[in-house]
Design a protein around this motif. Sequence first.
Motif, PDB file in Angstrom:
ATOM      1  N   GLN A  33      36.749  17.101  -8.400  1.00  0.00           N
ATOM      2  CA  GLN A  33      36.741  18.138  -7.375  1.00  0.00           C
ATOM      3  C   GLN A  33      35.311  18.400  -6.928  1.00  0.00           C
ATOM      4  OE1 GLN A  33      39.997  20.886  -9.594  1.00  0.00           O
ATOM      5  NE2 GLN A  33      39.329  21.689  -7.627  1.00  0.00           N
ATOM      6  N   PHE A  35      33.103  21.532  -5.143  1.00  0.00           N
ATOM      7  CA  PHE A  35      33.127  22.969  -4.870  1.00  0.00           C
ATOM      8  C   PHE A  35      31.839  23.359  -4.144  1.00  0.00           C
ATOM      9  CE2 PHE A  35      36.623  24.288  -7.638  1.00  0.00           C
ATOM     10  CZ  PHE A  35      36.666  23.284  -8.588  1.00  0.00           C
ATOM     11  N   GLN A  37      29.585  26.810  -3.973  1.00  0.00           N
ATOM     12  CA  GLN A  37      29.397  28.158  -4.492  1.00  0.00           C
ATOM     13  C   GLN A  37      28.617  28.967  -3.474  1.00  0.00           C
ATOM     14  OE1 GLN A  37      27.266  28.722  -8.261  1.00  0.00           O
ATOM     15  NE2 GLN A  37      28.772  30.292  -8.779  1.00  0.00           N
ATOM     16  N   GLN A  42      31.126  32.941  -5.579  1.00  0.00           N
ATOM     17  CA  GLN A  42      32.498  32.442  -5.566  1.00  0.00           C
ATOM     18  C   GLN A  42      32.522  30.935  -5.380  1.00  0.00           C
ATOM     19  OE1 GLN A  42      35.049  34.298  -2.709  1.00  0.00           O
ATOM     20  NE2 GLN A  42      36.900  33.402  -3.571  1.00  0.00           N
ATOM     21  N   LEU A  43      33.381  30.266  -6.138  1.00  0.00           N
ATOM     22  CA  LEU A  43      33.551  28.824  -6.029  1.00  0.00           C
ATOM     23  C   LEU A  43      34.669  28.527  -5.037  1.00  0.00           C
ATOM     24  CD1 LEU A  43      33.260  27.558  -9.694  1.00  0.00           C
ATOM     25  CD2 LEU A  43      31.775  26.951  -7.812  1.00  0.00           C
ATOM     26  N   ASN A  45      36.955  25.783  -3.221  1.00  0.00           N
ATOM     27  CA  ASN A  45      37.422  24.398  -3.338  1.00  0.00           C
ATOM     28  C   ASN A  45      37.185  23.649  -2.030  1.00  0.00           C
ATOM     29  OD1 ASN A  45      38.606  25.782  -5.539  1.00  0.00           O
ATOM     30  ND2 ASN A  45      40.127  24.151  -5.728  1.00  0.00           N
ATOM     31  N   PHE A  47      37.214  19.759  -1.993  1.00  0.00           N
ATOM     32  CA  PHE A  47      38.069  18.579  -2.065  1.00  0.00           C
ATOM     33  C   PHE A  47      38.562  18.373  -3.484  1.00  0.00           C
ATOM     34  CE2 PHE A  47      37.442  16.938   2.124  1.00  0.00           C
ATOM     35  CZ  PHE A  47      36.143  17.240   2.478  1.00  0.00           C
ATOM     36  N   TYR A  48      39.823  17.979  -3.563  1.00  0.00           N
ATOM     37  CA  TYR A  48      40.392  17.426  -4.778  1.00  0.00           C
ATOM     38  C   TYR A  48      40.548  15.949  -4.490  1.00  0.00           C
ATOM     39  CZ  TYR A  48      44.044  15.993  -8.041  1.00  0.00           C
ATOM     40  OH  TYR A  48      44.772  15.315  -8.970  1.00  0.00           O
ATOM     41  N   PHE A  86      28.931  21.756  -6.277  1.00  0.00           N
ATOM     42  CA  PHE A  86      29.232  21.233  -7.601  1.00  0.00           C
ATOM     43  C   PHE A  86      30.297  20.148  -7.511  1.00  0.00           C
ATOM     44  CE2 PHE A  86      26.866  23.886 -10.399  1.00  0.00           C
ATOM     45  CZ  PHE A  86      26.814  25.149  -9.844  1.00  0.00           C
TER      46      PHE A  86
ATOM     47  N   PHE B  88      27.242  34.884 -15.410  1.00  0.00           N
ATOM     48  CA  PHE B  88      28.332  34.999 -14.452  1.00  0.00           C
ATOM     49  C   PHE B  88      29.549  34.331 -15.078  1.00  0.00           C
ATOM     50  CE2 PHE B  88      30.044  36.022 -10.535  1.00  0.00           C
ATOM     51  CZ  PHE B  88      30.516  34.945  -9.811  1.00  0.00           C
ATOM     52  N   LEU B  90      33.484  33.182 -15.011  1.00  0.00           N
ATOM     53  CA  LEU B  90      34.518  32.789 -14.056  1.00  0.00           C
ATOM     54  C   LEU B  90      35.780  32.384 -14.795  1.00  0.00           C
ATOM     55  CD1 LEU B  90      32.015  30.774 -12.015  1.00  0.00           C
ATOM     56  CD2 LEU B  90      33.592  32.300 -10.859  1.00  0.00           C
ATOM     57  N   GLU B 102      44.503  20.121  -9.462  1.00  0.00           N
ATOM     58  CA  GLU B 102      43.422  20.918  -8.911  1.00  0.00           C
ATOM     59  C   GLU B 102      43.303  22.257  -9.626  1.00  0.00           C
ATOM     60  OE1 GLU B 102      43.846  21.256  -4.744  1.00  0.00           O
ATOM     61  OE2 GLU B 102      41.813  22.015  -4.412  1.00  0.00           O
ATOM     62  N   ALA B 103      42.070  22.682  -9.861  1.00  0.00           N
ATOM     63  CA  ALA B 103      41.791  23.967 -10.491  1.00  0.00           C
ATOM     64  C   ALA B 103      41.261  24.943  -9.452  1.00  0.00           C
ATOM     65  CB  ALA B 103      40.778  23.805 -11.617  1.00  0.00           C
ATOM     66  N   PHE B 104      41.576  26.226  -9.664  1.00  0.00           N
ATOM     67  CA  PHE B 104      41.174  27.287  -8.737  1.00  0.00           C
ATOM     68  C   PHE B 104      40.500  28.399  -9.527  1.00  0.00           C
ATOM     69  CE2 PHE B 104      43.320  25.668  -5.017  1.00  0.00           C
ATOM     70  CZ  PHE B 104      44.304  24.874  -5.550  1.00  0.00           C
ATOM     71  N   PHE B 105      39.476  28.986  -8.920  1.00  0.00           N
ATOM     72  CA  PHE B 105      38.645  29.956  -9.616  1.00  0.00           C
ATOM     73  C   PHE B 105      38.794  31.360  -9.044  1.00  0.00           C
ATOM     74  CE2 PHE B 105      35.894  27.647 -12.563  1.00  0.00           C
ATOM     75  CZ  PHE B 105      36.225  26.346 -12.249  1.00  0.00           C
ATOM     76  N   GLY B 106      38.623  32.345  -9.932  1.00  0.00           N
ATOM     77  CA  GLY B 106      38.509  33.721  -9.516  1.00  0.00           C
ATOM     78  C   GLY B 106      37.136  34.005  -8.939  1.00  0.00           C
ATOM     79  N   GLN B 107      36.929  35.253  -8.553  1.00  0.00           N
ATOM     80  CA  GLN B 107      35.683  35.611  -7.876  1.00  0.00           C
ATOM     81  C   GLN B 107      34.534  35.880  -8.838  1.00  0.00           C
ATOM     82  OE1 GLN B 107      36.935  38.772  -5.145  1.00  0.00           O
ATOM     83  NE2 GLN B 107      36.946  37.233  -3.521  1.00  0.00           N
ATOM     84  N   GLY B 108      34.828  35.948 -10.131  1.00  0.00           N
ATOM     85  CA  GLY B 108      33.768  36.050 -11.113  1.00  0.00           C
ATOM     86  C   GLY B 108      33.368  37.469 -11.466  1.00  0.00           C
TER      87      GLY B 108
END
Lengths: 109, 114
Positions: A33, A35, A37, A42-43, A45, A47-48, A86, B88, B90, B102-108
Amino acid sequence: GIQVEQSPPDLILQEGANSTLRCNFSDSVNNLQWFHQNPWGQLINLFYIPSGTKQNGRLSATTVATERYSLLYISSSQTTDSGVYFCAVVNQAGTALIFGKGTTLSVSS
Amino acid sequence: SQTIHQWPATLVQPVGSPLSLECTVEGTSNPNLYWYRQAAGRGLQLLFYSVGIGQISSEVPQNLSASRPQDRQFILSSKKLLLSDSGFYLCAWSVMGSLGTEAFFGQGTRLTVV
């Protein structure tokens, strides 16, 4: 464990320029992936892309899994593209994403 | 659609105080859940991951612990914070049981230990 290396570590561009970010990884992967930032941390997305090529607007990515690298292309860069990019791959146990150290992009107007 | 919530957004805590950060996921069942930490100006380090209720794996020895009391709830805790715990934090989720999803993240949560 698997190693992820990103280059360059820092990149400074004028608005409108194009750039290529690279991600090398040390072992075969099932997932990769990209990312972005943002300044708030906030990360996002992008591309996967475990293999092949994808495009989304001004951004595109290519992963050549057999040669263990991926490239992120940014065309016609804008100031809002600034931030840290990233690359992350799934570890060999398949349990979690392992991140590179990132490329810090600064786009000035 | 799936969403991930993480709170608080910022936190300032004195050395030696306890910590509890919470993360919840909506719109999916049996997710893999993760806690990452990012020190200032550096990359993301995996702290914990969980593949189910009560199942926690730790990636690095540290002053922190994690718990998963419910399917879509993941909590990061400490009994006594150290200055080095600043960073920080996450939370992230991915589809349960599938390699390469695919992985998805919170706002931290930005934690400062003073």
